[in-house]
Design a protein around this motif. Structure first.
Motif, PDB file in Angstrom:
ATOM      1  N   LYS A 150     -60.857 -44.172  44.256  1.00 10.57           N
ATOM      2  CA  LYS A 150     -59.855 -43.725  43.302  1.00 10.57           C
ATOM      3  C   LYS A 150     -59.009 -44.907  42.863  1.00 10.57           C
ATOM      4  O   LYS A 150     -59.112 -46.008  43.408  1.00 10.57           O
ATOM      5  CB  LYS A 150     -58.968 -42.632  43.918  1.00 10.57           C
ATOM      6  CG  LYS A 150     -58.084 -43.125  45.050  1.00 10.57           C
ATOM      7  CD  LYS A 150     -57.129 -42.041  45.527  1.00 10.57           C
ATOM      8  CE  LYS A 150     -55.927 -41.864  44.643  1.00 10.57           C
ATOM      9  NZ  LYS A 150     -55.037 -43.033  44.584  1.00 10.57           N
ATOM     10  N   CYS A 208     -54.229 -41.214  38.078  1.00  8.18           N
ATOM     11  CA  CYS A 208     -53.613 -40.887  39.356  1.00  8.18           C
ATOM     12  C   CYS A 208     -52.112 -41.123  39.214  1.00  8.18           C
ATOM     13  O   CYS A 208     -51.687 -42.153  38.716  1.00  8.18           O
ATOM     14  CB  CYS A 208     -54.169 -41.785  40.452  1.00  8.18           C
ATOM     15  SG  CYS A 208     -53.289 -41.573  42.011  1.00  8.18           S
ATOM     16  N   VAL A 223     -51.057 -45.055  46.249  1.00 10.23           N
ATOM     17  CA  VAL A 223     -51.947 -44.282  47.123  1.00 10.23           C
ATOM     18  C   VAL A 223     -53.329 -44.900  46.982  1.00 10.23           C
ATOM     19  O   VAL A 223     -53.945 -44.838  45.919  1.00 10.23           O
ATOM     20  CB  VAL A 223     -51.949 -42.800  46.711  1.00 10.23           C
ATOM     21  CG1 VAL A 223     -52.886 -41.995  47.611  1.00 10.23           C
ATOM     22  CG2 VAL A 223     -50.529 -42.246  46.762  1.00 10.23           C
ATOM     23  N   PRO A 269     -59.619 -38.204  42.442  1.00  4.22           N
ATOM     24  CA  PRO A 269     -60.574 -39.003  43.222  1.00  4.22           C
ATOM     25  C   PRO A 269     -62.009 -38.800  42.733  1.00  4.22           C
ATOM     26  O   PRO A 269     -62.427 -37.688  42.411  1.00  4.22           O
ATOM     27  CB  PRO A 269     -60.388 -38.477  44.653  1.00  4.22           C
ATOM     28  CG  PRO A 269     -59.002 -37.921  44.680  1.00  4.22           C
ATOM     29  CD  PRO A 269     -58.802 -37.323  43.313  1.00  4.22           C
ATOM     30  N   PRO A 312     -54.270 -32.155  42.626  1.00  7.72           N
ATOM     31  CA  PRO A 312     -54.057 -31.184  41.544  1.00  7.72           C
ATOM     32  C   PRO A 312     -54.632 -31.641  40.196  1.00  7.72           C
ATOM     33  O   PRO A 312     -54.786 -30.834  39.291  1.00  7.72           O
ATOM     34  CB  PRO A 312     -52.531 -31.052  41.476  1.00  7.72           C
ATOM     35  CG  PRO A 312     -51.967 -32.210  42.222  1.00  7.72           C
ATOM     36  CD  PRO A 312     -53.009 -32.658  43.196  1.00  7.72           C
ATOM     37  N   TYR A 313     -54.928 -32.926  40.066  1.00  8.16           N
ATOM     38  CA  TYR A 313     -55.441 -33.422  38.783  1.00  8.16           C
ATOM     39  C   TYR A 313     -56.905 -33.843  38.840  1.00  8.16           C
ATOM     40  O   TYR A 313     -57.433 -34.393  37.871  1.00  8.16           O
ATOM     41  CB  TYR A 313     -54.591 -34.607  38.308  1.00  8.16           C
ATOM     42  CG  TYR A 313     -53.114 -34.368  38.485  1.00  8.16           C
ATOM     43  CD1 TYR A 313     -52.450 -33.439  37.673  1.00  8.16           C
ATOM     44  CD2 TYR A 313     -52.403 -35.009  39.490  1.00  8.16           C
ATOM     45  CE1 TYR A 313     -51.104 -33.184  37.864  1.00  8.16           C
ATOM     46  CE2 TYR A 313     -51.054 -34.755  39.675  1.00  8.16           C
ATOM     47  CZ  TYR A 313     -50.405 -33.833  38.870  1.00  8.16           C
ATOM     48  OH  TYR A 313     -49.084 -33.581  39.065  1.00  8.16           O
ATOM     49  N   CYS A 349     -54.004 -35.569  48.247  1.00  8.39           N
ATOM     50  CA  CYS A 349     -55.294 -36.163  48.617  1.00  8.39           C
ATOM     51  C   CYS A 349     -55.235 -36.702  50.051  1.00  8.39           C
ATOM     52  O   CYS A 349     -56.103 -36.401  50.865  1.00  8.39           O
ATOM     53  CB  CYS A 349     -55.690 -37.258  47.632  1.00  8.39           C
ATOM     54  SG  CYS A 349     -54.480 -38.580  47.461  1.00  8.39           S
TER      55      CYS A 349
HETATM   56  S1  SF4 Z   1     -55.270 -38.686  43.775  1.00  9.27           S
HETATM   57 FE1  SF4 Z   1     -54.166 -36.889  43.089  1.00  9.27          FE
HETATM   58  S2  SF4 Z   1     -53.028 -36.195  44.861  1.00  9.27           S
HETATM   59 FE2  SF4 Z   1     -53.704 -38.267  45.304  1.00  9.27          FE
HETATM   60  S3  SF4 Z   1     -51.969 -39.518  44.676  1.00  9.27           S
HETATM   61 FE3  SF4 Z   1     -53.328 -39.408  42.933  1.00  9.27          FE
HETATM   62  S4  SF4 Z   1     -52.593 -37.685  41.714  1.00  9.27           S
HETATM   63 FE4  SF4 Z   1     -51.630 -37.504  43.756  1.00  9.27          FE
END
Ligand code: SF4
Ligand code: SF4
Ligand code: SF4
Ligand code: SF4
Lengths: 725, 187
Positions: B112, B53, B78, B101, B97-98, B61
């Motif tokens: 996550k 993340c 996050v 979660p 985008p990756y 997210c």
């Molecule tokens: S889960 Fe994905 S969108 Fe959310 S903070 Fe982490 S990388 Fe960014």
């Protein structure tokens, strides 16, 4: 001491109702520092917290280390002694019943005494290991020679470090695994690494290794496989398994021819240069290439980089040592440092990556068939006298030297040895030529196994004694640098398990030898006697008190007295340990592997580790995370080879040699030579690759050639069809 | 306390998955790991890389969450979904985008990486960066990261190692594989 740029002052997280016990990992020679998290309400180990204050590894751990704590309170722990009355069940897990220590001791004492009366003292043997403290290793040597009075004691270092030991003794006159501290590694300009899958076997060296390249230095790797470290190397010498000595000679020849020899150093501090120079002349890049399969340009480039480097470290591991010329390989690569004078100063030197946690200390203090504490020789009357004074026996009571680990199985087979006391080792997985070894174990009249899990070897025992894990006892271990460190106790022994030193002292009492052991009531008592027994030997630990170890972040041996701070760098005075103070440059004629490929067995089989498992896997295969990551062995095959055999990725195939066979999943990868296949050795029963390996022993170290033999692959359906016909 | 960040140097990864093992050890992680390590091209070579993340400054997210279950800590981390708020819709797993979660179907709950908030709120490095044997994962000050970026900044047509960001600004900083292509050799 030795705090470097990677060291940062970091507080540890402390959870409520928890205390942290500073210690080190139970597994490999890196001996990474760790804190065990102990719940203060239950007094049980519940987790791990990094040990940022340990200067060698600064908090880093591989996945084995992170999960090591899960060994202690594992469901598979043996909690009481086990006895098996029905000998016909040997070789299986069946038939064991729980017994009291009294009953187990009585039975062992009765059997051992009867057998020795009938067949003589030497009918008993002790097979030990070095994944335990110096104190335990020391006492095991004394237990065999004083309590049992047998000559037959040897240990699993014969499958691990004995070639490094033999090579260093010959080249330097002393066997300390590294001539320099690990905190020097990242500061050198060139690492020449042969036969070490460092990223998987000693992962926490990697931040230092990569830093050499980050600084603009070079990494040269000699390995038949493109391991993670070889992938990023400046030069990858992708040699055929078992051809290291040719490569070492070839590079030495180029170093000499191209003027990289340090004449002053060679003249003043070494012997054997001229003779060696003559011998290696023949090893031109072309001839070396013919023998090793490595392109001549790569050999030339490697020699030039090593030659030019202001500072360089030559490093190696089991890849070069587990060969029937392992000792020659060690001296061969060590020659590079001696000829160029890149040794005996900071940031330059020679090191082996010690495999087992205490592979260094455990080999120094008398578990080897011909050694006594302090690296003394059992064949040297003076040495015997010194040790007898500590032990309180007379020199004529000291047994003769015995034989090496694998040779003990040969003596079992021919009934010279009928009884075995096995501890800290799992030879039913880790020894070569396992069909033979397992038969020898099964044929024993009486076998005792001391372990904390029921290993594959314990399946051959009549009595199993429950020992503690590393976290339930204290003592010292000597890491791969030669640094003596302290393992601390974090929990009381689980169930009725006991530390090995206590079991041996109690058993000695039953055998009528109590007066030599009864004063040893704590691990500290053993430590004090052990330091004294090493005093005056060249592996002198006398000055390495537990206090000093704690204050100094470890003590490098030799450390002779209270005021001696120890010896992080060896040979700074350019004095080597041979009587004339000089090192030996060795002229080493090349020999091919004992078994070369032929028409019937056209492939070269080599074996090794994966990052998730340790040695025979007896410990790590039980840890859920590690088991999930690598649940079973596999055979690595190059895609072109796989295509030739019409094999698919993940298909199950039969791999066989003249000695045995096994079924493995194919793992197709370009990261291996086309003529070579690889299988990890951590697995038991029918999937042990050591069913296939060869017991060709090195003439000096008695190390088996785990790293090269001739093999053949076959599709399982073809194999089955043959059986039907 | 100087602010520190998670910094990734993907070139270094040796695929040991110690980061995964260590992630289970952080308080509040219920012994489940929250990151990924990929074999980039397993039939060819041993290249691996962690997928972590990145703790986006404006996280997709959290934006996608209809229940505001994903909180952003004052450090920028996050956080994992709040048990009492998460409705198990899995929007976040799609929005990220990756694909970071993870979802626990039994508990009907997203979980996550929370950047080991138990540790990092006090400036202690997260578990993964603490143990990573290869220094793929590091816990550095902005100044240290800036030095790294300068040392390894490379755009030679073949390798691009330092992008300002991958998809929007992130709290975690990344150097892509290829850093060594720009290193000047000592000799
Ligand atoms: S889960 Fe994905 S969108 Fe959310 S903070 Fe982490 S990388 Fe960014
Ligand atoms: S197995 Fe070795 S490298 Fe891994 S944590 Fe233990 S001592 Fe360190
Ligand atoms: S711990 Fe580090 S080297 Fe190991 S897999 Fe994770 S990122 Fe890669
Ligand atoms: S920062 Fe913590 S929670 Fe996130 S992946 Fe690393 S160890 Fe896991």
């Amino acid at each position: 001491m030795q705090r470097d740029k990677f060291f940062k002052e970091i507080e540890n997280v402390r959870h409520p109702n928890e205390t942290l016990v500073k210690t080190h990992c139970s597994y490999c020679g890196m001996q990474c520092g760790m804190n065990l998290r102990v719940n203060t309400l239950t007094n049980k180990i519940i987790g791990v917290e990094p040990r940022y204050d340990w200067p060698v590894t600064v908090g880093k751990m591989c996945p084995k280390g992170v999960t090591a704590y899960q060994q202690t309170n594992h469901d598979d722990r043996i909690l009481k002694p086990l006895i098996r009355d029905d000998a016909s069940l040997k070789g299986t897990k069946e038939g064991f019943r729980e017994a009291s220590w009294e009953e187990a001791y009585d039975l062992i004492a009765k059997k051992f005494t009867e057998m020795q009366k009938q067949y003589g003292n030497d009918t008993l043997s002790v097979f030990s290991g070095v994944s335990m403290t110096n104190e335990k290793c020391y006492l095991t040597g004394k237990f065999a020679r004083v309590a049992l009075g047998t000559r037959y004691i040897d240990y699993n270092g014969r499958f691990c470090m004995s070639s490094a030991a033999g090579g260093f003794l010959r080249s330097f006159g002393v066997d300390r695994g590294s001539t320099l501290p690990w905190t020097d590694i990242h500061e050198t300009d060139c690492l020449f690494i042969a036969g070490s899958n460092t990223a998987e076997c000693h992962p926490t060296s990697m931040f230092r290794v990569w830093n050499v390249q980050e600084r603009g230095g070079y990494i040269i790797v000699a390995d038949p496989r493109e391991t993670p470290i070889a992938r990023r190397a400046d030069v990858h010498l992708d040699l055929k398994p078992g051809t290291d000595l040719a490569l070492a000679n070839g590079i030495l020849n180029l170093l000499i021819q191209n003027g990289y020899a340090d004449e002053e150093f060679v003249n003043q501090h070494t012997n054997g240069f001229e003779e060696t120079k003559e011998l290696v002349k023949e090893f031109t890049p072309e001839y070396t290439s013919e023998l090793t399969g490595v392109a001549p340009e790569k050999i030339i480039k490697a020699a030039e980089i090593y030659g030019k480097a202001p500072n360089a470290v030559v490093m190696f591991a089991r890849g070069i040592e587990q060969q029937h010329k392992g000792v020659d390989n060690v001296s061969g690569y060590t020659n590079m440092a001696l000829v160029t004078g890149k040794i005996g100063r900071p940031k330059s030197g020679v090191a082996t990556f010690t495999g087992q946690g205490n592979g260094q200390g455990g080999r120094e203090h008398g578990q080897k068939s011909d050694l006594l504490p302090g690296y003394r020789k059992i064949t040297n009357p003076e040495h015997v006298k010194e040790v007898c004074q500590v032990w309180g026996i007379t020199p004529d009571e000291m047994p003769e030297p015995g034989v090496s680990a694998y040779e003990m199985f040969e003596l079992m087979e021919e009934k010279t040895i009928r009884g075995l006391y096995l501890l800290c080792s799992n030879p039913a997985v880790s020894a070569p030529n396992l069909n033979f070894v397992r038969k020898a174990l099964k044929g024993l009249d009486f076998m005792v196994c001391a372990d904390f899990y029921l290993s594959e070897s314990a399946e051959f025992a009549d009595v199993v004694l429950p020992t503690v894990t590393w976290s339930e006892d204290e003592g010292t271990v000597t890491n791969l640098e030669g640094r003596i460190i302290k393992i601390n106790k974090a929990q009381e022994p689980l169930g009725e398990s006991k530390p090995d030193w206590q079991i041996q002292a109690e058993l000695a009492e039953r055998l009528g030898k109590g007066k030599y052991f009864s004063h040893l009531k704590t691990a500290k008592d053993v430590a004090d006697e052990f330091r004294l027994a090493s005093k005056g030997g060249y592996a002198d630990y006398y000055g390495a008190t537990w206090d000093k170890i704690d204050k100094q972040d470890g003590v490098f041996w030799p450390c002779k007295d209270e005021n001696d701070q120890g010896t992080p760098h060896m040979f700074l005075d350019k004095k080597f340990y041979h009587p004339d103070g000089k090192a030996k440059i060795c002229a080493l004629p090349y020999r091919p592997p004992a078994e070369e490929p032929d028409e019937k067995f056209p492939l070269r089989l080599t074996t090794g580790r994966v990052v998730y498992h340790y040695l025979s896997g007896n410990q790590t295969r039980r840890i859920p995370f590690l088991r999930d990551m690598c649940p079973e062995p596999f055979v690595e095959v190059h895609p072109e080879t796989a295509a030739k055999y019409k094999m698919e990725h993940e298909e199950r195939v039969r791999l066989f040699t003249r000695r045995g066979e096994a079924i493995y999943k194919v793992k197709i990868t370009e990261a291996i030579r086309k003529d070579t296949v690889f299988v990890p050795y951590h697995f038991g029963h029918e999937q042990s690759i050591n069913l296939l390996t060869i017991a060709a022993l090195d003439p000096i170290s008695r190390m088996p050639e785990f790293k090269a033999c001739a093999a053949q692959l076959e599709k399982v359906e073809n194999a089955e069809m043959k059986k039907v016909q | 306390m100087t602010k520190k960040r998670l910094y990734l140097e993907l070139e270094n990864c040796i695929g040991c998955r110690s980061c995964l093992a260590a992630c289970t050890q952080c308080g509040g992680h219920e012994e489940r790991n929250r990151n990924y390590v990929y074999d980039v091209n397993p039939l060819v070579n041993r290249q691996t890389m962690p997928l972590m993340c990145l703790h986006c400054v404006n996280p997709a997210c959290a934006r996608s969450c209809p229940a505001q279950a994903i909180q952003i800590h004052e450090t920028g981390a996050v956080l994992s979904a709040l048990v009492e708020k998460c409705i198990g819709c899995q929007n976040c797993t799609i929005a990220c985008p990756y694909g970071i979660p993870k979802f626990d179907t039994e508990q009907n709950l997203m979980y996550k990486c929370d950047l080991c908030i138990d540790r990092t709120k006090d400036g202690i490095p997260p578990m993964c960066a603490s143990v990573c044997p290869s220094n793929t994962l590091q816990w550095l000050t902005d100044e240290e990261i800036e030095n790294k970026k300068q040392q390894f900044n490379l755009d030679n047509g073949k390798w691009v190692t330092s992008l300002p960001y991958l998809e929007g600004e992130t709290n975690v900083k990344v150097n892509l594989p290829g850093i060594l292509q720009g290193v000047t050799k000592l000799f």
